[in-house]
Structure formats: C-alpha cells, structure tokens
Design an enzyme around this catalytic site. Structure first.
Site, PDB file in Angstrom:
ATOM      1  N   GLU A 211     -13.935  10.709  46.292  1.00 50.20           N
ATOM      2  CA  GLU A 211     -14.810  11.457  45.421  1.00 50.20           C
ATOM      3  C   GLU A 211     -16.137  12.386  45.950  1.00 50.20           C
ATOM      4  O   GLU A 211     -16.805  11.776  47.098  1.00 50.20           O
ATOM      5  CB  GLU A 211     -15.581  10.212  44.834  1.00 50.20           C
ATOM      6  CG  GLU A 211     -16.466  10.956  43.414  1.00 50.20           C
ATOM      7  CD  GLU A 211     -16.796  10.061  42.307  1.00 50.20           C
ATOM      8  OE1 GLU A 211     -17.593  10.267  41.412  1.00 50.20           O
ATOM      9  OE2 GLU A 211     -16.096   8.774  42.371  1.00 50.20           O
ATOM     10  N   LYS A 227     -14.002   8.989  36.996  1.00 53.12           N
ATOM     11  CA  LYS A 227     -13.924   7.606  36.165  1.00 53.12           C
ATOM     12  C   LYS A 227     -12.717   7.565  35.514  1.00 53.12           C
ATOM     13  O   LYS A 227     -11.857   8.497  34.957  1.00 53.12           O
ATOM     14  CB  LYS A 227     -14.967   8.098  35.113  1.00 53.12           C
ATOM     15  CG  LYS A 227     -16.216   7.741  35.313  1.00 53.12           C
ATOM     16  CD  LYS A 227     -16.517   6.236  35.462  1.00 53.12           C
ATOM     17  CE  LYS A 227     -17.875   5.827  36.083  1.00 53.12           C
ATOM     18  NZ  LYS A 227     -17.884   4.487  36.281  1.00 53.12           N
TER      19      LYS A 227
END
Length: 404
Positions: A211, A227
């Site tokens: 990420e 997410k």
C-alpha cells in the site's frame, strides 16, 4: 543483549524500499536521524530540517530537484525514511496511544545515503539462515478481547463519535539466530511493492507492504488506500466485488484521503483516478483506489506528512476522532506498523504504509494486523480477517511459506 547485524545493502529487494535500483550497489550511509515520538521536537519539522540540511529539496515539493544517477562519489542520492504511527499522530496533535511493545525501534528514522565506490558496509555479508529458530506466538489480546473491541467500536459509531475506525492487534514470538534472512524472505512476498529491510543498532524492520501511503513526482501527489480483503480465490474475488459493506468502508476512506490531499493541493485538482480495483497480495485479494492532486506552491515535506499521517486506511474517519478511539481500544502501541517506510530523493517521494510489517528487537519478533470497523462489521469476521492478514507473514517468518 543480542545485536542485530548492521544494515547492509546487498541487492534488491534488500535495499530500503524505493531506493533507485541503479544506485543501490554503491549506496553508502552518510548520516542518520533517529528519535522517539515523545521527544521535544515535532517529527515532521525535524525530518524536513534534517533532509534539507543534506541538500534534498523538501521545502517546496511543487518544485522537485533532479536525481543524478551517475553523480560522483559523495553525491547525496536520497534517504530511507521510516515514520511510525505514533510519530504521525504526534505530527497532527492526536493521541499517540499505548507504549510500543518494541521500544528499541525508533519512531522516526532517516538514513541519508551518498554515492560511493563500494557497497554500503564494505564486502557483502552472507547471513546464515540455518540457525534461525522462531518460538510460539504470544498475543497481546485474546480473540474474545479483540471481538469486544470491535463491539466497542460499533458502539462509538452508533453514538455518532466516528464513522469508521481501524482496530489493530499485536503478537510476538521469541527467536534465536539471525533474523535478517527471514526478513528478506518477507520482503519478497508477492505484491510487496514496498518490500525491504531497514535496521539500526539492536532493531530491524522488515516490510512486505503493497500500500502506498504517499508518492510525489513532478509536483503531483498520489495515495492508494487499500480497504477490503478476501482469500485469493475465485469466490473470494467475487465476494469482495459484491460486498456492500466492504465497498462502503472503502469509499469512506477514499473520501477521507480526498480531504487529506485537499489540504496541500491546488484548488480543484483533487481527483479519484481509480476506484475499488482488486489487487492481489500473497494469498489475499484486496481493494485499492488511487487518489491524486497537484501540490500547491510552497508545500514542504512537513506539510505533506501532516496531511497524510497517520494513513487514513489504518485510522478511520474522522481521523482525529478515530485516533482517540484507537488509543482507548488497542492494548499495545502500533510500533513499526501502520506508519510509513520508503524513500525520499531529490526528484521523488515514495512512502509505503507499513502494513504486513515486522519489527525485530534483541530477542523478539513483532507482528501487527487488524481491519476497518463499520456499523456493519461482524466481530468474529473481523478477528478472522486480522488472522488472515498476519498468517502469510507469520508463516514466512517461520519458513513455512515460500514466495510464488
């Protein structure tokens, strides 16, 4: 006290995440900054001043410099940078939470590298993997306590205090032998865009994060929040694509990231370039979006870090209220996890969010994992999701999982 070997640049991916591949063979450590989040100085200002003092153009990120890959020996190439979640919270005046279970790891590290004529640290060191032994894991909370924390988070959402909050657990295992080969295996996990290792005296960080916390190139800033998680199977991918709960949770964080970037962007330039794309990390599918903006003139590194730290996908919304909930709910500090790790050079900034990240001190290995809680969260499912995220990390540390 057992000493972890000093950091040695050997070959990618063992270099600091984001270091220019062409420069790695001759990077030499030039200077180092390390400090705690509870010190007298603001970490964002301290880091900007330190890097600017070494000639890196971090005072106005809208006007980047140039990276000289063929610069002569002594030319500053850039810096490996680590910012803990506690340091990020300190930057924005929020609660830093409980003490870290790995206090040997600093909250802010910046290692400036220059071009040299030999690999950093002299001749390459060959680490032995055959003496590595990892003991059983000890959890900082039971599954029941984790589930109770999810229920408390849902109560805070019902009361209108927050919309979403990320709840993170921690485990540790004692070890014998040299931990660096295990950290190097971790850095090679599939999808580890920010795979790498950084160490100091008596500590090490191994990262396999997919990420992006923040990336800056040519005056444009990007963040790529992740997410939503499911097993990397056909049904798992379909379930992630069709889950209304996961998509709602994801969109909340995308909106938060848009607001974060708007604080440092030229008016009207914030945009969502990609929404809810499904990516693979190791044995998991995850949903990722890309948010970008054009930086306003005069915005420096300290402004950037105060806008994006701690990362929205591992805090929640609203961010300051979520940080207060995190400080109250989590049993131990986040240590090396949920912060930022990467590279700051003359021409770019690229920091990954330290999920799927391990900290090592003199005798213990530390792992953190969690997930975002919304009103629709099921406590048992959230406990299972955290275990699914830490599972590949723990397996590869133990030598039971090989990168594919």
């Amino acid at each position: 006290m057992r000493q972890i070997h000093p950091y040695v640049v050997e070959a990618l991916p063992f270099a600091p995440p984001g270091a220019p591949a062409g420069c790695v063979p001759r990077l030499v450590e030039h200077d180092r900054l390390q400090c705690r989040a509870d010190g007298p100085d603001d970490p964002a200002t301290l880091l900007e001043e330190f890097l600017a003092g070494h000639g890196l153009p971090v005072r106005d990120l809208a006007r980047p410099g140039v990276h000289p890959p063929d610069g002569p020996a002594g030319t500053v190439c850039g810096a490996a940078v680590f910012v803990s979640a506690a340091a990020g919270a300190r930057m924005v005046g929020a609660a830093t939470g409980p003490a870290s279970p790995a206090p040997a790891v600093p909250d802010l590290v910046a290692v400036v590298y220059r071009h040299g004529t030999v690999p950093a640290g002299g001749p390459l060191r060959r680490h032995r993997a055959d003496d590595w032994q990892l003991g059983p894991w000890t959890e900082s909370w039971t599954p029941q306590r984790h589930a109770d924390a999810v229920r408390q988070a849902r109560e805070a959402i019902a009361a209108g205090d927050i919309y979403q909050v990320n709840v993170v657990g921690h485990g540790y295992a004692r070890y014998t032998g040299d931990p660096l080969p295990a950290l190097h295996r971790l850095a090679r996990l599939p999808g580890a865009r920010y795979g790498g290792v950084l160490t100091g005296a008596g500590w090490a960080i191994g990262c396999a994060s997919p990420e992006t916390l923040v990336e800056v190139t040519d005056g444009t800033v990007h963040t790529r929040p992740i997410k939503g998680t499911r097993p990397a199977t056909g049904p798992g991918r379909r379930e992630l694509l069709e889950s209304a709960k996961e998509r709602a949770e994801h969109v909340m964080i995308v909106d938060l990231e848009r607001n974060d970037l708007a604080r440092i962007a030229r008016t009207g330039t914030v945009r969502v370039d990609q929404l809810y794309a499904i990516r693979r990390w190791s044995d998991l599918w995850q949903a990722e979006s890309t948010v970008s903006a054009t930086l306003a003139d005069g915005r420096g590194l300290a402004d950037l870090l105060r806008a994006v730290c701690p990362g929205g996908s591992v805090t929640g919304a609203p961010k300051l209220a979520a940080l207060a909930q995190i400080a109250a709910l989590e049993p131990v500090g986040r240590g090396a996890s949920m912060g930022g790790l990467g590279w700051i050079g003359p021409d770019r900034i690229d920091l990954g969010l330290t999920i799927r990240t391990v900290a090592v001190d003199a005798d213990r290995v530390h792992v953190w994992a969690g997930g975002g809680i919304t009103w629709g969260s099921d406590p048992a499912a959230e406990v299972a999701e955290a275990a699914a995220k830490s599972g590949p990390v723990r397996a590869i540390l133990a030598g039971h999982h090989r990168p594919r």
